[in-house]
Scaffold this motif. Structure first.
Motif, PDB file in Angstrom:
ATOM      1  N   ARG A 247      36.353  25.718 -16.474  1.00  0.00           N
ATOM      2  CA  ARG A 247      37.767  25.216 -17.163  1.00  0.00           C
ATOM      3  C   ARG A 247      38.694  26.581 -17.246  1.00  0.00           C
ATOM      4  O   ARG A 247      39.613  26.270 -17.639  1.00  0.00           O
ATOM      5  N   ASN A 248      38.031  27.713 -16.952  1.00  0.00           N
ATOM      6  CA  ASN A 248      39.021  28.763 -17.124  1.00  0.00           C
ATOM      7  C   ASN A 248      39.459  29.494 -15.465  1.00  0.00           C
ATOM      8  O   ASN A 248      40.815  29.764 -15.271  1.00  0.00           O
ATOM      9  N   ALA A 249      38.424  29.469 -14.634  1.00  0.00           N
ATOM     10  CA  ALA A 249      38.942  30.229 -13.395  1.00  0.00           C
ATOM     11  C   ALA A 249      39.991  29.525 -12.648  1.00  0.00           C
ATOM     12  O   ALA A 249      39.982  28.405 -12.473  1.00  0.00           O
ATOM     13  N   PRO A 250      41.042  30.360 -12.353  1.00  0.00           N
ATOM     14  CA  PRO A 250      42.412  29.907 -11.691  1.00  0.00           C
ATOM     15  C   PRO A 250      42.189  29.555 -10.217  1.00  0.00           C
ATOM     16  O   PRO A 250      42.767  28.278  -9.740  1.00  0.00           O
ATOM     17  N   THR A 251      40.886  29.755  -9.638  1.00  0.00           N
ATOM     18  CA  THR A 251      40.643  29.314  -8.286  1.00  0.00           C
ATOM     19  C   THR A 251      39.981  27.902  -8.283  1.00  0.00           C
ATOM     20  O   THR A 251      39.501  27.266  -7.443  1.00  0.00           O
ATOM     21  N   TYR A 252      39.214  27.617  -9.372  1.00  0.00           N
ATOM     22  CA  TYR A 252      38.598  26.293  -9.525  1.00  0.00           C
ATOM     23  C   TYR A 252      39.216  25.141  -8.800  1.00  0.00           C
ATOM     24  O   TYR A 252      40.503  24.983  -8.991  1.00  0.00           O
ATOM     25  N   GLY A 253      38.550  24.427  -8.238  1.00  0.00           N
ATOM     26  CA  GLY A 253      39.172  23.263  -7.559  1.00  0.00           C
ATOM     27  C   GLY A 253      39.530  23.631  -5.942  1.00  0.00           C
ATOM     28  O   GLY A 253      40.123  22.735  -5.440  1.00  0.00           O
ATOM     29  N   THR A 254      39.583  24.956  -5.670  1.00  0.00           N
ATOM     30  CA  THR A 254      39.819  25.240  -4.343  1.00  0.00           C
ATOM     31  C   THR A 254      38.621  25.907  -3.622  1.00  0.00           C
ATOM     32  O   THR A 254      37.590  26.354  -4.343  1.00  0.00           O
ATOM     33  N   PRO A 255      38.485  25.911  -2.328  1.00  0.00           N
ATOM     34  CA  PRO A 255      37.298  26.640  -1.623  1.00  0.00           C
ATOM     35  C   PRO A 255      37.233  28.080  -2.015  1.00  0.00           C
ATOM     36  O   PRO A 255      36.069  28.580  -1.931  1.00  0.00           O
ATOM     37  N   ALA A 256      38.045  28.698  -2.394  1.00  0.00           N
ATOM     38  CA  ALA A 256      38.168  30.163  -2.996  1.00  0.00           C
ATOM     39  C   ALA A 256      37.281  30.147  -4.202  1.00  0.00           C
ATOM     40  O   ALA A 256      36.495  31.225  -4.354  1.00  0.00           O
ATOM     41  N   TYR A 257      36.983  29.110  -5.148  1.00  0.00           N
ATOM     42  CA  TYR A 257      36.054  29.053  -6.232  1.00  0.00           C
ATOM     43  C   TYR A 257      34.655  29.365  -5.899  1.00  0.00           C
ATOM     44  O   TYR A 257      34.049  30.217  -6.264  1.00  0.00           O
ATOM     45  N   ASN A 258      34.087  28.913  -4.769  1.00  0.00           N
ATOM     46  CA  ASN A 258      32.563  28.838  -4.376  1.00  0.00           C
ATOM     47  C   ASN A 258      32.692  30.280  -4.107  1.00  0.00           C
ATOM     48  O   ASN A 258      31.603  30.962  -4.323  1.00  0.00           O
ATOM     49  N   LYS A 259      33.475  31.240  -3.534  1.00  0.00           N
ATOM     50  CA  LYS A 259      33.335  32.721  -3.049  1.00  0.00           C
ATOM     51  C   LYS A 259      33.038  33.433  -4.580  1.00  0.00           C
ATOM     52  O   LYS A 259      32.303  34.274  -4.808  1.00  0.00           O
ATOM     53  N   VAL A 260      34.115  32.980  -5.479  1.00  0.00           N
ATOM     54  CA  VAL A 260      34.091  33.597  -6.794  1.00  0.00           C
ATOM     55  C   VAL A 260      32.669  33.311  -7.339  1.00  0.00           C
ATOM     56  O   VAL A 260      32.155  34.439  -8.047  1.00  0.00           O
ATOM     57  N   PHE A 261      32.335  32.176  -7.365  1.00  0.00           N
ATOM     58  CA  PHE A 261      30.939  31.596  -8.001  1.00  0.00           C
ATOM     59  C   PHE A 261      29.851  32.601  -7.444  1.00  0.00           C
ATOM     60  O   PHE A 261      29.061  32.992  -8.148  1.00  0.00           O
ATOM     61  N   LEU A 262      29.890  32.625  -5.985  1.00  0.00           N
ATOM     62  CA  LEU A 262      28.810  33.266  -5.555  1.00  0.00           C
ATOM     63  C   LEU A 262      28.832  34.929  -5.940  1.00  0.00           C
ATOM     64  O   LEU A 262      27.641  35.409  -6.224  1.00  0.00           O
ATOM     65  N   ARG A 263      29.878  35.623  -5.972  1.00  0.00           N
ATOM     66  CA  ARG A 263      29.849  36.967  -6.372  1.00  0.00           C
ATOM     67  C   ARG A 263      29.529  36.984  -7.783  1.00  0.00           C
ATOM     68  O   ARG A 263      28.899  37.922  -8.266  1.00  0.00           O
ATOM     69  N   THR A 264      29.638  35.805  -8.587  1.00  0.00           N
ATOM     70  CA  THR A 264      29.447  35.915 -10.145  1.00  0.00           C
ATOM     71  C   THR A 264      28.028  35.933 -10.344  1.00  0.00           C
ATOM     72  O   THR A 264      27.339  36.616 -10.980  1.00  0.00           O
ATOM     73  N   LEU A 265      27.348  35.130  -9.388  1.00  0.00           N
ATOM     74  CA  LEU A 265      26.005  34.970  -9.348  1.00  0.00           C
ATOM     75  C   LEU A 265      25.097  36.168  -9.072  1.00  0.00           C
ATOM     76  O   LEU A 265      24.492  36.400  -9.491  1.00  0.00           O
ATOM     77  N   LYS A 266      25.817  36.677  -7.894  1.00  0.00           N
ATOM     78  CA  LYS A 266      25.173  37.868  -7.502  1.00  0.00           C
ATOM     79  C   LYS A 266      25.284  39.045  -8.301  1.00  0.00           C
ATOM     80  O   LYS A 266      24.175  39.802  -8.232  1.00  0.00           O
ATOM     81  N   HIS A 267      26.443  39.027  -9.248  1.00  0.00           N
ATOM     82  CA  HIS A 267      26.257  40.241 -10.157  1.00  0.00           C
ATOM     83  C   HIS A 267      25.343  39.902 -11.276  1.00  0.00           C
ATOM     84  O   HIS A 267      24.549  40.667 -11.861  1.00  0.00           O
ATOM     85  N   ALA A 268      25.214  38.495 -11.561  1.00  0.00           N
ATOM     86  CA  ALA A 268      24.221  38.254 -12.842  1.00  0.00           C
ATOM     87  C   ALA A 268      22.712  38.527 -12.041  1.00  0.00           C
ATOM     88  O   ALA A 268      22.004  38.920 -13.083  1.00  0.00           O
ATOM     89  N   HIS A 269      22.646  38.270 -11.032  1.00  0.00           N
ATOM     90  CA  HIS A 269      21.264  38.311 -10.248  1.00  0.00           C
ATOM     91  C   HIS A 269      20.809  39.489  -9.861  1.00  0.00           C
ATOM     92  O   HIS A 269      19.563  39.969  -9.487  1.00  0.00           O
TER      93      HIS A 269
END
Ligand code: FUL
Length: 485
Positions: free
Chosen positions: A148-170
């Motif tokens: 509910r915070n990510a400015p890109t949420y709701g657009t295809p760009a968010y999937n990329k942000v989320f993937l990089r987020t996962l990558k960082h945590a993983h």
């Protein structure tokens, strides 16, 4: 003549060997990582974040970062509590729906780094992962795709942000035993819902953490049990059909998640997530469940072929409150008082109506698939029947009468889930028999609650198995805390 004798000997010897072959796997089977995961049985969930300080269940995503300010965070305390309670792993909400990251995620500006907590140098993932490693408890993470915070949420760009987020945590916090993907998919700051790229989320996760068990409504590692009340289905297949399905709105029905699919193509066992308190996050006004409630949850999850993920939320100091940790110690003591005394081990004889060998070598007991292996402690030894057998029974005989009200039965899941109907009989004092339970599936572990009986003979009948039954444990226990059910 000599030659004929020799070939006869070779054929007979060959027959003996083939008769001793283990059963072939039946249907879909778990990966080694899924077997290890299932054996964990009991894990701890920690919901922690801005909601711990605001009292909300779902944060808005607009909370000031400074809200997150635990005064005495000590992840070693969490691990100590978890270990003493018998939890094998801990899963932390690294990012809940409000988007706040408990680690300095470079993909977000709504993280611990932006807070005044420890001058922006704090990192809960670092502390917990290190405490887990030190304490020999496995470490897992929940990362909410809904943000509910990510400015890109709701657009295809968010999937990329989320993937990089996962990558960082993983990549930065060692081995992750389970990655928890929440199915909730609400609106982001721009009022839009996200179309998630689950395929890529899963593929990248497994590339970075090959042994991680991915949780979601549809796996692929394990599945949601379909409710948050701690209730797995009485019938529970570890098989599920997920073709064309996705977490969230497009998931199988909650009933299907609860029971699995009889002919499901994939091995996706159920995980039961439930909170020790009414809410997922800590609130001063709420209190933990009673030992009786926790025991019931245990029987309805671990005792029904599921893993129990019990949420124990740290408070606003960053500590597990005394009342929760005390309750967990009581829960542990209750489990130990019930399960540390397996009366089945006192049997002087364990016989089967069939054993997987047609040779006469059964006089030299125990053979490889002897029912005697049902009462030992080795996970990998089991009783198996001949391939053609679909119903069979085993009997435990005792010199002295045994009193119990819990019967534990386990299938050897590396070879699949087979049993679809079974019942349990005990012999009465006058020599007649009576049935104390009639059930359906077994799976990794089934704990049947029965009346309290005193008997010298117990029979577990496998009434219908989809391939020859393969059981690796039978246990008999007395529960004086919950008593008769
Ligand atoms: C749900 C979430 O919406 C809850 O807040 C919680 O995290 C629970 C475990 O999963 O879907």
């Amino acid at each position: 003549m000599k030659k004929t004798f020799l070939s006869l000997f070779i054929v007979l010897f060959g027959l003996m060997l083939t008769a001793q072959k283990p059963p072939k796997p039946y249907g879909p089977v778990p990966t080694p990582a899924q077997v290890e995961w299932q054996k964990m049985e009991l894990n701890m969930f920690c919901h922690f974040g801005p909601n711990t300080f605001t009292g909300l269940e779902w944060g808005e995503g607009t909370e000031a970062e400074d809200i997150f300010n635990p005064t005495a965070l000590d992840c070693n305390q969490w691990v100590t509590v978890a270990k003493n309670a018998g939890f094998r792993g801990i899963i932390l909400t690294a990012k809940h729906h409000d988007g706040f990251c408990l680690w300095p995620n470079p993909e977000s500006d709504h993280t611990v780094r932006e807070s005044t907590w420890r001058n922006g140098k704090g990192d809960v993932l670092r502390e917990l992962s290190e405490a887990c490693r030190k304490g020999n408890v496995k470490f897992g993470i929940y990362i909410s795709p809904w943000d509910r915070n990510a400015p890109t949420y709701g657009t295809p760009a968010y999937n990329k942000v989320f993937l990089r987020t996962l990558k960082h945590a993983h990549t930065n916090y060692g081995t992750i035993f389970e990655q928890w993907f929440d199915g909730a998919n609400g609106e982001g700051p721009n009022g839009k819902r996200q179309v998630y790229d689950w395929k890529t989320f899963n593929a990248q996760t497994l590339k970075k953490q090959p042994r991680t068990v991915i949780f979601s409504d549809v796996g692929p590692g394990c599945r949601w049990v379909g409710n948050e009340e701690g209730k797995c289905g009485r019938t529970c297949w570890s098989r599920l059909d997920v073709e064309g399905r996705e977490p969230g709105k497009n998931a199988p029905s909650q009933d299907t998640l609860n029971a699995g699919n009889y002919n499901g193509v994939c091995w996706i066992p159920a995980e039961t997530d439930v909170s020790i308190r009414p809410g997922w996050f800590w609130r001063d006004s709420e209190h933990p469940k009673s030992v009786q409630e926790l025991l019931t949850i245990y029987y309805n999850s671990v005792g029904r072929n599921s893993l129990l993920l019990l949420n124990v939320p740290p408070d606003n100091r960053g500590l597990i409150p005394a009342e929760d940790s005390l309750r967990l110690m009581e829960f542990r003591a209750a489990l130990d008082s019930i399960f540390s005394n397996d009366l089945a081990k006192k049997a002087y004889l364990v016989n089967g109506s069939n054993m997987r060998t047609k040779t006469k070598d059964c006089i030299i007991r125990p053979t490889r698939f002897d029912p005697l292996w049902l009462i030992d402690d080795d996970y990998n030894t089991y009783w198996a029947t001949d391939d053609s057998v679909r119903s069979a029974y085993v009997e435990l005989k005792f010199n002295a009468p045994q009193t119990f009200n819990r019967v534990m039965v386990q299938e050897y899941i590396p070879l699949g889930q087979r049993v679809e109907r079974f019942h349990i009989d005990v012999q009465n004092e006058d020599g007649s028999w009576h049935t104390i339970a009639t059930e359906t599936t077994i799976g990794y572990k089934r704990i049947v609650l029965t009346e309290t009986v005193t008997t010298k003979r117990v029979r577990v009948y496998i009434d219908q198995s989809r391939a020859c039954p393969v059981l690796n444990h039978i246990g008999l226990f007395m529960d004086r805390i919950l008593g008769e059910q």
